[in-house]
Design a protein around this motif. Structure first.
Motif, PDB file in Angstrom:
ATOM      1  N   VAL A 132       0.860  -1.182   0.000  1.00 26.39           N
ATOM      2  CA  VAL A 132       0.000   0.000   0.000  1.00 26.39           C
ATOM      3  C   VAL A 132       0.896   1.231   0.000  1.00 26.39           C
ATOM      4  O   VAL A 132       1.729   1.402   0.883  1.00 26.39           O
ATOM      5  CB  VAL A 132      -0.918   0.007   1.232  1.00 26.39           C
ATOM      6  N   LYS A 133       0.727   2.103  -0.974  1.00 30.46           N
ATOM      7  CA  LYS A 133       1.605   3.265  -1.117  1.00 30.46           C
ATOM      8  C   LYS A 133       0.825   4.460  -1.626  1.00 30.46           C
ATOM      9  O   LYS A 133      -0.298   4.337  -2.142  1.00 30.46           O
ATOM     10  CB  LYS A 133       2.741   2.934  -2.078  1.00 30.46           C
ATOM     11  N   ILE A 134       1.426   5.626  -1.497  1.00 29.61           N
ATOM     12  CA  ILE A 134       0.803   6.871  -1.937  1.00 29.61           C
ATOM     13  C   ILE A 134       1.912   7.815  -2.383  1.00 29.61           C
ATOM     14  O   ILE A 134       3.052   7.712  -1.917  1.00 29.61           O
ATOM     15  CB  ILE A 134      -0.036   7.494  -0.792  1.00 29.61           C
ATOM     16  N   THR A 135       1.600   8.729  -3.289  1.00 36.70           N
ATOM     17  CA  THR A 135       2.604   9.660  -3.785  1.00 36.70           C
ATOM     18  C   THR A 135       2.634  10.940  -2.956  1.00 36.70           C
ATOM     19  O   THR A 135       1.675  11.274  -2.255  1.00 36.70           O
ATOM     20  CB  THR A 135       2.347  10.007  -5.258  1.00 36.70           C
ATOM     21  N   LEU A 136       3.736  11.645  -3.058  1.00 32.77           N
ATOM     22  CA  LEU A 136       3.994  12.809  -2.217  1.00 32.77           C
ATOM     23  C   LEU A 136       2.948  13.905  -2.342  1.00 32.77           C
ATOM     24  O   LEU A 136       2.577  14.551  -1.354  1.00 32.77           O
ATOM     25  CB  LEU A 136       5.374  13.394  -2.560  1.00 32.77           C
ATOM     26  N   GLU A 137       2.455  14.135  -3.555  1.00 32.97           N
ATOM     27  CA  GLU A 137       1.576  15.287  -3.772  1.00 32.97           C
ATOM     28  C   GLU A 137       0.122  15.050  -3.394  1.00 32.97           C
ATOM     29  O   GLU A 137      -0.677  15.992  -3.359  1.00 32.97           O
ATOM     30  CB  GLU A 137       1.651  15.720  -5.238  1.00 32.97           C
ATOM     31  N   ARG A 138      -0.223  13.804  -3.067  1.00 31.23           N
ATOM     32  CA  ARG A 138      -1.616  13.517  -2.711  1.00 31.23           C
ATOM     33  C   ARG A 138      -2.005  14.217  -1.419  1.00 31.23           C
ATOM     34  O   ARG A 138      -1.186  14.469  -0.547  1.00 31.23           O
ATOM     35  CB  ARG A 138      -1.823  12.008  -2.570  1.00 31.23           C
ATOM     36  N   SER A 139      -3.283  14.489  -1.273  1.00 30.96           N
ATOM     37  CA  SER A 139      -3.767  15.226  -0.103  1.00 30.96           C
ATOM     38  C   SER A 139      -3.836  14.324   1.123  1.00 30.96           C
ATOM     39  O   SER A 139      -3.826  13.098   1.012  1.00 30.96           O
ATOM     40  CB  SER A 139      -5.146  15.807  -0.388  1.00 30.96           C
ATOM     41  N   TYR A 177      -2.852  17.181  11.064  1.00 29.57           N
ATOM     42  CA  TYR A 177      -3.691  17.291   9.873  1.00 29.57           C
ATOM     43  C   TYR A 177      -4.173  18.714   9.614  1.00 29.57           C
ATOM     44  O   TYR A 177      -4.423  19.113   8.475  1.00 29.57           O
ATOM     45  CB  TYR A 177      -4.877  16.328   9.964  1.00 29.57           C
ATOM     46  N   LYS A 178      -4.311  19.534  10.661  1.00 29.49           N
ATOM     47  CA  LYS A 178      -4.818  20.905  10.478  1.00 29.49           C
ATOM     48  C   LYS A 178      -3.817  21.782   9.740  1.00 29.49           C
ATOM     49  O   LYS A 178      -4.209  22.706   9.019  1.00 29.49           O
ATOM     50  CB  LYS A 178      -5.148  21.512  11.835  1.00 29.49           C
ATOM     51  N   SER A 179      -2.527  21.525   9.914  1.00 27.58           N
ATOM     52  CA  SER A 179      -1.504  22.366   9.287  1.00 27.58           C
ATOM     53  C   SER A 179      -0.957  21.774   7.995  1.00 27.58           C
ATOM     54  O   SER A 179      -0.195  22.430   7.289  1.00 27.58           O
ATOM     55  CB  SER A 179      -0.350  22.589  10.273  1.00 27.58           C
ATOM     56  N   ALA A 180      -1.322  20.546   7.685  1.00 26.33           N
ATOM     57  CA  ALA A 180      -0.781  19.873   6.500  1.00 26.33           C
ATOM     58  C   ALA A 180      -1.756  19.928   5.342  1.00 26.33           C
ATOM     59  O   ALA A 180      -2.972  19.832   5.527  1.00 26.33           O
ATOM     60  CB  ALA A 180      -0.457  18.422   6.831  1.00 26.33           C
ATOM     61  N   THR A 181      -1.202  20.078   4.154  1.00 25.94           N
ATOM     62  CA  THR A 181      -2.047  20.086   2.955  1.00 25.94           C
ATOM     63  C   THR A 181      -1.794  18.866   2.066  1.00 25.94           C
ATOM     64  O   THR A 181      -2.690  18.461   1.329  1.00 25.94           O
ATOM     65  CB  THR A 181      -1.779  21.360   2.124  1.00 25.94           C
ATOM     66  N   SER A 182      -0.601  18.299   2.147  1.00 24.25           N
ATOM     67  CA  SER A 182      -0.286  17.142   1.312  1.00 24.25           C
ATOM     68  C   SER A 182       0.509  16.115   2.119  1.00 24.25           C
ATOM     69  O   SER A 182       0.989  16.395   3.222  1.00 24.25           O
ATOM     70  CB  SER A 182       0.517  17.563   0.079  1.00 24.25           C
ATOM     71  N   VAL A 183       0.655  14.943   1.537  1.00 23.33           N
ATOM     72  CA  VAL A 183       1.399  13.872   2.195  1.00 23.33           C
ATOM     73  C   VAL A 183       2.835  14.290   2.473  1.00 23.33           C
ATOM     74  O   VAL A 183       3.420  13.928   3.507  1.00 23.33           O
ATOM     75  CB  VAL A 183       1.367  12.602   1.325  1.00 23.33           C
ATOM     76  N   SER A 184       3.424  15.078   1.589  1.00 20.81           N
ATOM     77  CA  SER A 184       4.821  15.497   1.770  1.00 20.81           C
ATOM     78  C   SER A 184       5.021  16.297   3.048  1.00 20.81           C
ATOM     79  O   SER A 184       6.122  16.305   3.617  1.00 20.81           O
ATOM     80  CB  SER A 184       5.287  16.320   0.564  1.00 20.81           C
ATOM     81  N   ASP A 185       3.984  16.973   3.528  1.00 17.68           N
ATOM     82  CA  ASP A 185       4.086  17.752   4.763  1.00 17.68           C
ATOM     83  C   ASP A 185       4.193  16.860   6.000  1.00 17.68           C
ATOM     84  O   ASP A 185       4.615  17.327   7.065  1.00 17.68           O
ATOM     85  CB  ASP A 185       2.869  18.669   4.923  1.00 17.68           C
ATOM     86  N   LEU A 186       3.796  15.600   5.887  1.00 22.42           N
ATOM     87  CA  LEU A 186       3.753  14.690   7.030  1.00 22.42           C
ATOM     88  C   LEU A 186       4.768  13.566   6.914  1.00 22.42           C
ATOM     89  O   LEU A 186       4.765  12.624   7.711  1.00 22.42           O
ATOM     90  CB  LEU A 186       2.348  14.081   7.146  1.00 22.42           C
ATOM     91  N   LEU A 187       5.654  13.659   5.941  1.00 22.92           N
ATOM     92  CA  LEU A 187       6.558  12.559   5.618  1.00 22.92           C
ATOM     93  C   LEU A 187       7.560  12.283   6.738  1.00 22.92           C
ATOM     94  O   LEU A 187       8.194  13.191   7.267  1.00 22.92           O
ATOM     95  CB  LEU A 187       7.320  12.885   4.335  1.00 22.92           C
ATOM     96  N   SER A 188       7.701  11.000   7.105  1.00 25.21           N
ATOM     97  CA  SER A 188       8.752  10.538   8.010  1.00 25.21           C
ATOM     98  C   SER A 188       9.760   9.728   7.205  1.00 25.21           C
ATOM     99  O   SER A 188       9.377   8.965   6.312  1.00 25.21           O
ATOM    100  CB  SER A 188       8.163   9.671   9.130  1.00 25.21           C
ATOM    101  N   THR A 189      11.054   9.879   7.522  1.00 27.12           N
ATOM    102  CA  THR A 189      12.096   9.259   6.695  1.00 27.12           C
ATOM    103  C   THR A 189      13.019   8.345   7.498  1.00 27.12           C
ATOM    104  O   THR A 189      14.094   7.988   7.021  1.00 27.12           O
ATOM    105  CB  THR A 189      12.939  10.346   6.011  1.00 27.12           C
TER     106      THR A 189
END
Length: 273
Positions: A132-139, A177-189
Motif C-alpha cells: 500500500v503506497k501513496i505519492t507525495l503530492e496527494r492530499s 492534519y490541520k496544518s498539513a495540505t499534502s502527504v509530503s508535509d507529514l513525511l517521516s524518513t
C-alpha cells in the motif's frame, strides 16, 4: 574530546580502538575478539559499524571470534579451525548449506542448520510486490481514505517514478492534519530499507532487533519494489519446520482466525498492530 580513554564507556573505548586501527590506513587489519566483553546491544551496534566501514573503505579485516553468529553475520569468508587446522574455508552461505564435517555441523548446531535453507533465500523471493503506497503530492484526505479502504494505519510514500521517500502514519496525521495540505508535509524518513538481494537471515535479525513490523524493499537506485512483513517471516519459519503444504487444514483454520483478529495483514504494512 574532553575525556581520557579511561573515562569512556566500554562501547566508546571499542569505537576508539576501531578508528585508531583504521587511521593507520593499512590494507590488512587484525581484530582479535574486539567485541567479546560488550553487552549484546552495544555489540550489535559495533558489528554494524564494522560492516559499514569495511564496505566503504574496502579493507581486508581478519576478524577472530568464538561467536558463530557474529562470524556468519560479518564475514565474506569464514575460516573454521579445529586444533589449529583449517577444516573449512568458505562463504557463510556455503558453510551453512554444506558443512565440511561433523565438527562443523556441531559448531553450527542442528537448529541453525535446519533454518539455513529458508534463511538463505533472498528478500526478492519472499517480498510482497504490491504494498500500500501513496505519492507525495496527494492530499491528507486521500491518505486517510486509502488507509480506510485498505485497513492499514501506515502508507509507504513514493514519488511519481516510484522512488521510495518515506512513510506516513495515522498518528502523524492525527497530530498535524490541520496544518498539513499534502502527504509530503507529514513525511517521516526514519525507516530503513532492504536491498532485493538481502538474505532473509539478515532481514529477520533487523526486524526483531529493532522491532519493525515491516520493511520496504528497494533497488540500488532506491525505487520501491515491495515489502517484507513479520507475517512473511512467520511463513518462512513455518515452511522450514513443517514443509511447504504441510498441515493445510491447520493453516486454513489459523487463517480464519487471523482474518478476524487485529493482526497485520501480510500484504499490507500495519504499524504497531
Amino acid at each position: 574530546m574532553d575525556r581520557y580513554p579511561g573515562q569512556l564507556s566500554g562501547g566508546q573505548q571499542q569505537r576508539v580502538g576501531v578508528i585508531r586501527a583504521l587511521a593507520a590506513d593499512q590494507d590488512l587489519i587484525l581484530m582479535d575478539e574486539p567485541f567479546g566483553a560488550l553487552d549484546p546491544i552495544t555489540r550489535e551496534s559495533l558489528q554494524d559499524l564494522i560492516s559499514d566501514l569495511q564496505k566503504q573503505l574496502k579493507k581486508t579485516i581478519v576478524f577472530v571470534t568464538h561467536d558463530i553468529d557474529e562470524a556468519l553475520r560479518l564475514a565474506t569468508t569464514v575460516v573454521i579451525l579445529d586444533k589449529g587446522h583449517i577444516v573449512q574455508s568458505a562463504s557463510p552461505e556455503e558453510i551453512l548449506q554444506h558443512p565440511a564435517n561433523d565438527f562443523v555441523k556441531d559448531l553450527l548446531g542442528e537448529e541453525r542448520l535446519s533454518q539455513a535453507r529458508a534463511e538463505l533465500s533472498s528478500v526478492d523471493q519472499i517480498m510482497i510486490k504490491d504494498p500500500v503506497k501513496i505519492t507525495l503530492e496527494r492530499s491528507v484526505s486521500d491518505a486517510v481514505k486509502l488507509m480506510r479502504e485498505r485497513r492499514v494505519d501506515t502508507l509507504l510514500v513514493v514519488d511519481e517514478e516510484e522512488y521510495f521517500k518515506g512513510y506516513v502514519d495515522i498518528d502523524t496525521i492525527t497530530s498535524h492534519y490541520k496544518s498539513a495540505t499534502s502527504v509530503s508535509d507529514l513525511l517521516s524518513t526514519d525507516m530503513p530499507t532492504l536491498q532485493s538481494d538481502t538474505l532473509v537471515r539478515k532481514t529477520v535479525r533487523k526486524m526483531l532487533n529493532r522491532d519493525f513490523k515491516y520493511l520496504p524493499v528497494v533497488d540500488k537506485n532506491n525505487k520501491l519494489l515491495g515489502i517484507v512483513t513479520r507475517t512473511t517471516m512467520v511463513d518462512v519459519v513455518y515452511d522450514t519446520i513443517w514443509g511447504n503444504g504441510a498441515n493445510d487444514e491447520l493453516v486454513s483454520e489459523d487463517s480464519e482466525n487471523v482474518e478476524n483478529s487485529d493482526h497485520d495483514n501480510d500484504d499490507q504494512p500495519v504499524k504497531g498492530a
